[in-house]
Design an enzyme around this catalytic site. Structure first.
Site, mmCIF file in Angstrom:
data_model
loop_
_atom_site.group_PDB
_atom_site.id
_atom_site.type_symbol
_atom_site.label_atom_id
_atom_site.label_comp_id
_atom_site.label_asym_id
_atom_site.label_seq_id
_atom_site.Cartn_x
_atom_site.Cartn_y
_atom_site.Cartn_z
ATOM 1 N N PHE A 1 32.276 48.848 47.929
ATOM 2 C CA PHE A 1 33.572 48.196 47.768
ATOM 3 C C PHE A 1 33.458 47.194 46.633
ATOM 4 C CE2 PHE A 1 36.837 45.030 48.176
ATOM 5 C CZ PHE A 1 37.966 45.806 48.377
ATOM 6 N N ASP B 1 26.850 42.982 42.584
ATOM 7 C CA ASP B 1 28.154 42.434 42.942
ATOM 8 C C ASP B 1 27.993 41.549 44.182
ATOM 9 O OD1 ASP B 1 30.667 41.836 43.875
ATOM 10 O OD2 ASP B 1 31.454 43.886 43.748
ATOM 11 N N LYS C 1 35.300 35.015 45.283
ATOM 12 C CA LYS C 1 35.595 34.469 46.618
ATOM 13 C C LYS C 1 35.209 32.999 46.779
ATOM 14 C CE LYS C 1 36.360 38.832 48.818
ATOM 15 N NZ LYS C 1 35.734 40.136 48.784
HETATM 16 C C1 LIG Z 1 36.280 41.190 47.823
HETATM 17 C C2 LIG Z 1 35.331 41.911 46.949
HETATM 18 C C3 LIG Z 1 35.692 42.300 45.650
HETATM 19 C C4 LIG Z 1 37.086 42.151 45.119
HETATM 20 O O1 LIG Z 1 37.512 40.832 45.061
HETATM 21 P P1 LIG Z 1 39.080 40.512 44.920
HETATM 22 O O2 LIG Z 1 39.112 39.026 44.699
HETATM 23 O O3 LIG Z 1 39.717 40.936 46.206
HETATM 24 O O4 LIG Z 1 39.584 41.286 43.759
HETATM 25 C C5 LIG Z 1 34.719 42.880 44.862
HETATM 26 N N1 LIG Z 1 33.480 43.089 45.304
HETATM 27 C C6 LIG Z 1 33.097 42.737 46.565
HETATM 28 C C7 LIG Z 1 31.700 42.986 47.004
HETATM 29 C C8 LIG Z 1 34.009 42.138 47.423
HETATM 30 O O5 LIG Z 1 33.645 41.823 48.664
#
Ligand SMILES: *Cc1c(COP(=O)(O)O)cnc(C)c1O
Length: 430
Positions: free
Chosen positions: A146, A231, A260
């Site tokens: 994700f 990520d 985040k």
């Molecule tokens: C939440 C998330 C994203 C995307 O972040 P948004 O601020 O919702 O665009 C990307 N990578 C990971 C691992 C995430 O948990």
């Protein structure tokens, strides 16, 4: 609850349902206000937040220092675009680079934008540094990944629901099985410019990779001149009990994606970090964002980092997280066979529910009625990821509520420990 208040809850839910697109299915709780780890709904009911907006609220709701930093900045200037310099961006990037150990950082807003930044950077690096023929670069991504919701990113999701009807998708991505080096090797080609991977797969159900996987992946990438891009939008900034989850693996990636919690629970703030040899592929005009790195976001991001440091939130996450996992494992033992697995790292736990007996969603909804906010991911996993400021007392209260919910469910199903329905003793006597 009295009838008027119920009407209030239904009114707000009704308006969202009537006027909002149907792209979410929220738990039926209408949040009115929140402070640190507690949330109150419009009827005045109190909840323990065991979700913290997927790590966006790692500092707890409305952390006073982060709010004060935002207020100070709001008296000066908020947004100028990157057409000009400012007084907060430099200090923010300096702190971020020092903490993460990279030469440079490129600020964006949402996680998905920072992932897009990583993709652009990796491809350009592939052409200009590695020497891949133009248009041929390939990025390896994990099955179950994700990384956000843009069309490019959902294009390489392995989740049918995220993709259906949104094609055609961008080419240039190939899949491997998370945690499986043989599959990484098989997917690698001369045109592979990068591996883009989460350190722990969150949306997939809090999947922790087998020990050694990242060490081997690091070696493989180095040997084959491939960028390892981690990520950590959800995993980073203390969530797993280390500043960055890659530290658990004893490796250093070539690039890092954060988001985040970087916004301190107030704003969308994300960043892509790398060393000169990688980041230098960007030149003026090649990338940007109107709001990325704005003065307000940078002030908030800087304070968010300083609060994590000053309040020792990383060590707290490690200690409280170990406690939370241990307590959840006790619930698993008591609720057999309803719960199949409890896994996680730091204050990030996934409780895997056996779909033969219950859905994660029904338990999440039950738990909300008991004053605890959590969220399901897929049909089978309940995620617990409270603010890093959570206390032992609140963990105890949340776990006690969860225990009641699963034991009630187990009773309702009349499950014996072998997973088959048994008669309750009083029934057997009747
Ligand atoms: C939440 C998330 C994203 C995307 O972040 P948004 O601020 O919702 O665009 C990307 N990578 C990971 C691992 C995430 O948990």
């Amino acid at each position: 609850m009295d009838a008027t208040n119920t009407a209030t809850t239904q009114t707000f839910i009704g308006k969202e349902a009537r006027y909002g697109a149907r792209n979410y299915r929220p738990v039926p709780v209408v949040v009115d206000h929140a402070r640190d780890c507690l949330v109150w709904d419009v009827e005045g009911r109190e909840y323990i937040d065991m979700m913290s907006a997927y790590s966006a609220v790692s500092h707890g709701h409305l952390h006073p220092r982060v709010v004060a930093a935002a207020q100070r900045q709001l008296e000066r200037v908020a947004v100028t675009s990157r057409a000009y310099h400012g007084t907060t961006l430099g200090p923010f990037l300096e702190k971020l680079c020092a903490l993460a150990g990279f030469d440079r950082a490129l600020p964006m807003n949402t996680g998905a934008e920072a992932v897009e930044t990583a993709i652009k950077c990796a491809r350009r690096w592939g052409y200009r540094v590695k020497g891949i023929a133009d248009g041929q670069a390939e990025i390896l991504v994990a099955r179950g990944n994700f990384h956000g919701r843009t069309t490019t990113i959902v294009g390489f999701s392995s989740e049918a629901d995220y993709r259906a009807g949104f094609g055609p998708f961008a080419p240039g991505f190939a899949h491997f099985d998370f945690g499986d080096m043989a599959s990484v090797r098989a997917a690698t080609h001369a045109n592979t410019c990068a591996v883009l991977v989460e350190p722990i797969q969150g949306e997939a159900g809090v999947i922790v990779p087998p020990p050694g996987f990242f060490t081997e992946l690091r070696e493989w990438c180095s040997r084959n001149d491939i960028l390892l891009i981690v990520d950590e939008v959800q995993a980073g900034l203390g969530r797993t009990g280390r500043w960055f989850a890659f530290e658990h693996e004893g490796i250093r990636p070539d690039a890092l994606i954060l988001g985040k919690a970087l916004g301190g629970g107030l704003l969308p703030v994300s960043a892509f970090l790398a060393d000169d040899r990688v980041m230098d592929v960007f030149n003026p005009g090649s990338h940007g964002s109107t709001f990325g790195g704005n003065a307000l976001a940078a002030a908030v991001g800087l304070e968010a980092l300083q609060v994590i440091e000053d309040e020792d939130l990383v060590a707290r996450s490690a200690a409280q997280g170990a406690y939370l996992l241990a307590r959840l494992r006790e619930v698993m033992a008591a609720a057999r066979p309803l719960i199949r697995d409890v896994r996680g790292r730091g204050l990030w736990a996934g409780v895997d529910i056996d779909p033969a007996h219950a859905t994660a969603r029904e338990l999440v909804e039950q738990l909300a009625t008991q004053g605890v906010l959590s969220k399901e991911t897929h049909e089978t996993v309940i995620r617990f990821a409270p603010p890093l400021t959570i206390t032992r007392d609140l963990i105890d209260r949340a776990v006690a509520a969860f225990r009641r919910v699963v034991l009630d469910k187990r009773k309702e199903l009349r499950l014996g420990s072998a997973g088959v329905a048994v008669m309750a003793p009083d029934e057997a006597m009747a």
